[in-house]
Motif scaffolding. Structure first.
Motif, mmCIF file in Angstrom:
data_model
loop_
_atom_site.group_PDB
_atom_site.id
_atom_site.type_symbol
_atom_site.label_atom_id
_atom_site.label_comp_id
_atom_site.label_asym_id
_atom_site.label_seq_id
_atom_site.Cartn_x
_atom_site.Cartn_y
_atom_site.Cartn_z
ATOM 1 N N UNK A 75 0.831 -1.199 0.000
ATOM 2 C CA UNK A 75 0.000 0.000 0.000
ATOM 3 C C UNK A 75 0.866 1.249 0.000
ATOM 4 N N UNK A 76 0.506 2.215 -0.868
ATOM 5 C CA UNK A 76 1.196 3.503 -0.931
ATOM 6 C C UNK A 76 0.141 4.603 -0.991
ATOM 7 N N UNK A 77 0.578 5.829 -0.722
ATOM 8 C CA UNK A 77 -0.340 6.963 -0.753
ATOM 9 C C UNK A 77 -0.330 7.661 -2.106
ATOM 10 N N UNK A 78 -1.497 8.182 -2.473
ATOM 11 C CA UNK A 78 -1.668 9.016 -3.659
ATOM 12 C C UNK A 78 -2.544 10.202 -3.299
ATOM 13 N N UNK A 79 -2.847 11.047 -4.289
ATOM 14 C CA UNK A 79 -3.670 12.229 -4.029
ATOM 15 C C UNK A 79 -5.157 11.940 -4.148
ATOM 16 N N UNK A 80 -5.546 11.016 -5.009
ATOM 17 C CA UNK A 80 -6.961 10.692 -5.195
ATOM 18 C C UNK A 80 -7.080 9.366 -5.945
ATOM 19 N N UNK A 81 -8.283 8.826 -5.939
ATOM 20 C CA UNK A 81 -8.519 7.535 -6.576
ATOM 21 C C UNK A 81 -8.288 7.586 -8.083
ATOM 22 N N UNK A 82 -8.676 8.690 -8.725
ATOM 23 C CA UNK A 82 -8.497 8.796 -10.170
ATOM 24 C C UNK A 82 -7.032 8.628 -10.559
ATOM 25 N N UNK A 127 -5.339 -4.565 -8.451
ATOM 26 C CA UNK A 127 -5.051 -3.292 -7.816
ATOM 27 C C UNK A 127 -6.323 -2.644 -7.326
ATOM 28 N N UNK A 128 -6.182 -1.817 -6.293
ATOM 29 C CA UNK A 128 -7.340 -1.174 -5.667
ATOM 30 C C UNK A 128 -6.927 0.242 -5.306
ATOM 31 N N UNK A 129 -7.679 1.225 -5.788
ATOM 32 C CA UNK A 129 -7.423 2.617 -5.447
ATOM 33 C C UNK A 129 -8.608 3.151 -4.660
ATOM 34 N N UNK A 130 -8.323 3.845 -3.565
ATOM 35 C CA UNK A 130 -9.403 4.352 -2.724
ATOM 36 C C UNK A 130 -9.057 5.692 -2.109
ATOM 37 N N UNK A 131 -10.076 6.425 -1.704
ATOM 38 C CA UNK A 131 -9.901 7.731 -1.069
ATOM 39 C C UNK A 131 -9.953 7.619 0.445
ATOM 40 N N UNK A 132 -9.147 8.451 1.086
ATOM 41 C CA UNK A 132 -9.225 8.603 2.538
ATOM 42 C C UNK A 132 -9.923 9.904 2.926
ATOM 43 N N UNK A 133 -10.089 10.823 1.960
ATOM 44 C CA UNK A 133 -10.695 12.116 2.296
ATOM 45 C C UNK A 133 -12.212 12.068 2.287
ATOM 46 N N UNK A 134 -12.814 10.976 1.847
ATOM 47 C CA UNK A 134 -14.269 10.878 1.866
ATOM 48 C C UNK A 134 -14.739 10.355 3.223
ATOM 49 N N UNK A 135 -15.017 9.070 3.323
ATOM 50 C CA UNK A 135 -15.668 8.542 4.525
ATOM 51 C C UNK A 135 -14.729 8.413 5.708
ATOM 52 N N UNK A 136 -13.417 8.331 5.482
ATOM 53 C CA UNK A 136 -12.473 8.344 6.602
ATOM 54 C C UNK A 136 -12.258 9.747 7.127
ATOM 55 N N UNK A 137 -12.641 10.767 6.344
ATOM 56 C CA UNK A 137 -12.610 12.175 6.779
ATOM 57 C C UNK A 137 -11.202 12.721 6.979
ATOM 58 N N UNK A 138 -10.229 12.208 6.235
ATOM 59 C CA UNK A 138 -8.879 12.770 6.245
ATOM 60 C C UNK A 138 -8.869 14.053 5.421
ATOM 61 N N UNK A 139 -7.800 14.846 5.479
ATOM 62 C CA UNK A 139 -7.724 16.055 4.653
ATOM 63 C C UNK A 139 -7.755 15.723 3.169
ATOM 64 N N UNK A 140 -8.165 16.708 2.371
ATOM 65 C CA UNK A 140 -8.229 16.531 0.926
ATOM 66 C C UNK A 140 -6.826 16.231 0.380
ATOM 67 N N UNK A 141 -6.759 15.312 -0.566
ATOM 68 C CA UNK A 141 -5.473 14.904 -1.123
ATOM 69 C C UNK A 141 -4.926 13.647 -0.497
ATOM 70 N N UNK A 142 -5.748 12.943 0.299
ATOM 71 C CA UNK A 142 -5.318 11.689 0.921
ATOM 72 C C UNK A 142 -6.043 10.526 0.258
ATOM 73 N N UNK A 143 -5.284 9.694 -0.434
ATOM 74 C CA UNK A 143 -5.821 8.508 -1.089
ATOM 75 C C UNK A 143 -4.741 7.431 -1.063
ATOM 76 N N UNK A 144 -5.063 6.238 -1.553
ATOM 77 C CA UNK A 144 -4.073 5.161 -1.521
ATOM 78 C C UNK A 144 -4.215 4.275 -2.740
ATOM 79 N N UNK A 145 -3.149 3.536 -2.986
ATOM 80 C CA UNK A 145 -3.114 2.510 -4.024
ATOM 81 C C UNK A 145 -2.623 1.216 -3.383
#
Length: 423
Positions: free
Chosen positions: A98-105, A229-247
């Motif tokens: 798992x690594x961090x990205x800015x968004x799922x897209x 592979x699975x890409x997901x956001x942390x800024x939606x339902x986890x309520x992290x700051x904008x720009x937090x996502x993962x791969x």
């Protein structure tokens, strides 16, 4: 595990000895940063980051600026590893995948670029796919002389098995890759990936998952899914700051995966970690604090109910279904999807605009959405789907929502209908 336990010494003051009912706002105005007076029924769009998490982010930003070289050279990697470890634990995964990205897209683009498509190979998507990711599929197919095959899943949807049948029936001998939502953006459907992924892989089709909405909305166990592979956001339902996502990438595919930005990790001589981690850990100078706040967001939000995240997910889902059912009564339609396929996000089909016969768009907004905002300060999306004149209204809820929010929406919609659905 973070999804089940909260630190009592730092839990929010809003936490109570017994679980609050769905009629109580959880957290209160000191916890959520939302504008007072707004009925916010669109959490699924961009989320909402709590004040304590924003304060934690600000403190991290100050820590960087006090001595930037020390932070990025000596401190950052350990913090990045720690945040990945906590998120992986929450998601039922191993941190090395798992690594961090800015968004799922961004993650979907990375996975599509990495997959070895040949001319005339097919990428399978559904008609519920998020527009940005569908654009990435179309571009990838065009660049590789591949084809896009669309599985059309009806909405209203009569039963969960229909989604599985529609997807599997769309597979051909040329289908090599499928992009599937975990939770569909326009319609809020939770796809049964535990059934779909093994069936597709048995047919020789690898699967990448658009998990933009899933983390924090539904229980998510990435290793058990065993997708490519699975890409997901942390800024939606986890309520992290904008720009937090993962791969999250299956180990056998990691050697093919590269970030969109090539930086120092591409020719690093380090041997203490994988090339996958080395390349994604550093993609140039940026503010990494949104990523580093993910564990704090999981902890802060998870502390608001004694049952932690499972209780939060159940509370939000119960409230969303209550509001969805009342909307269906108002518009005199049956529930458009089985309850078993919904979480805290639900959509209903709407009638066309009565004056024009179509769901018209003005200034980028559906006239009903514009009306609800301008007259009632209700933030809820209304958009054409699958194409005009058909359109849907979608509600998505978190702990700050109450049944009273649903009452206000219903009253506003009732007024709108009684006045002839004015635009």
């Amino acid at each position: 595990m973070l999804m089940h336990h909260a630190n009592p010494s730092t839990a929010s003051a809003a936490r109570t000895a017994t679980p609050p009912s769905t009629h109580d706002p959880i957290g209160g105005p000191d916890f959520w940063a939302l504008e007072p007076g707004v009925t916010f029924l669109n959490h699924g769009a961009f989320g909402s980051c709590p004040r304590p998490v924003l304060e934690h982010q600000h403190n991290l930003q100050l820590r960087i600026e006090r001595q930037p070289v020390r932070f990025f050279v000596d401190e950052y990697e350990a913090l990045w590893d720690g945040a990945r470890t906590d998120l992986a634990r929450f998601l039922g995964a191993r941190a090395e995948n798992l690594v961090f990205l800015r968004n799922t897209t961004e993650g979907i683009n990375i996975l599509l670029r990495a997959f070895p498509l040949r001319p005339d190979d097919e990428i399978l998507v559904t008609n519920h796919e998020y527009n940005a990711c569908r654009n990435a599929v179309d571009r990838t197919a065009a660049e590789r002389n591949a084809r896009v095959r669309v599985a059309s899943i009806p909405f209203p949807l009569p039963r969960p098995e229909t989604a599985v049948e529609c997807i599997l029936e769309a597979v051909t001998e040329r289908t090599r890759l499928a992009l599937l939502d975990h939770v569909t953006s326009p319609t809020g459907l939770v796809f049964p990936l535990e059934t779909l992924i093994p069936e597709l892989r048995r047919r020789g089709v690898e699967v990448i998952v658009d998990g933009a909405h899933a983390p924090g909305l539904i229980p998510t166990r990435l290793d058990a899914l065993d997708c490519l592979g699975y890409a997901g956001n942390c800024h939606k339902w986890l309520c992290a700051p904008k720009g937090a996502a993962f791969l999250h990438v299956r180990p056998d595919f990691q050697a093919r995966v590269q970030p969109l930005i090539t930086s120092h990790g591409a020719n690093s001589t380090r041997t203490d970690r994988s090339r996958y981690l080395l390349e994604f850990a550093w993609m140039g100078t940026m503010d990494p604090t949104a990523w580093l706040c993910v564990p704090e967001a999981i902890r802060q939000v998870g502390s608001l109910l004694p049952g932690g995240w499972p209780a939060i997910q159940q509370r939000n889902r119960t409230l969303a279904l209550e509001i969805r059912n009342r909307l269906c009564e108002l518009f005199e339609i049956p529930p458009p999807a089985p309850d078993s396929m919904l979480a805290a996000m639900a959509a209903i089909p709407l009638p066309p605009d009565r004056q024009s016969g179509i769901g018209r768009i003005r200034n980028g907004l559906d006239p009903l959405r514009d009306h609800l905002w301008q007259r009632h300060r209700i933030e809820v999306p209304v958009f054409p789907w699958p194409q005009p004149p058909a359109r849907v209204l979608r509600v998505s809820l978190h702990l700050y929502n109450t049944p009273e929010d649903g009452h206000r929406l219903l009253a506003a919609l009732r007024e709108w209908r009684e006045n002839g659905c004015p635009s």
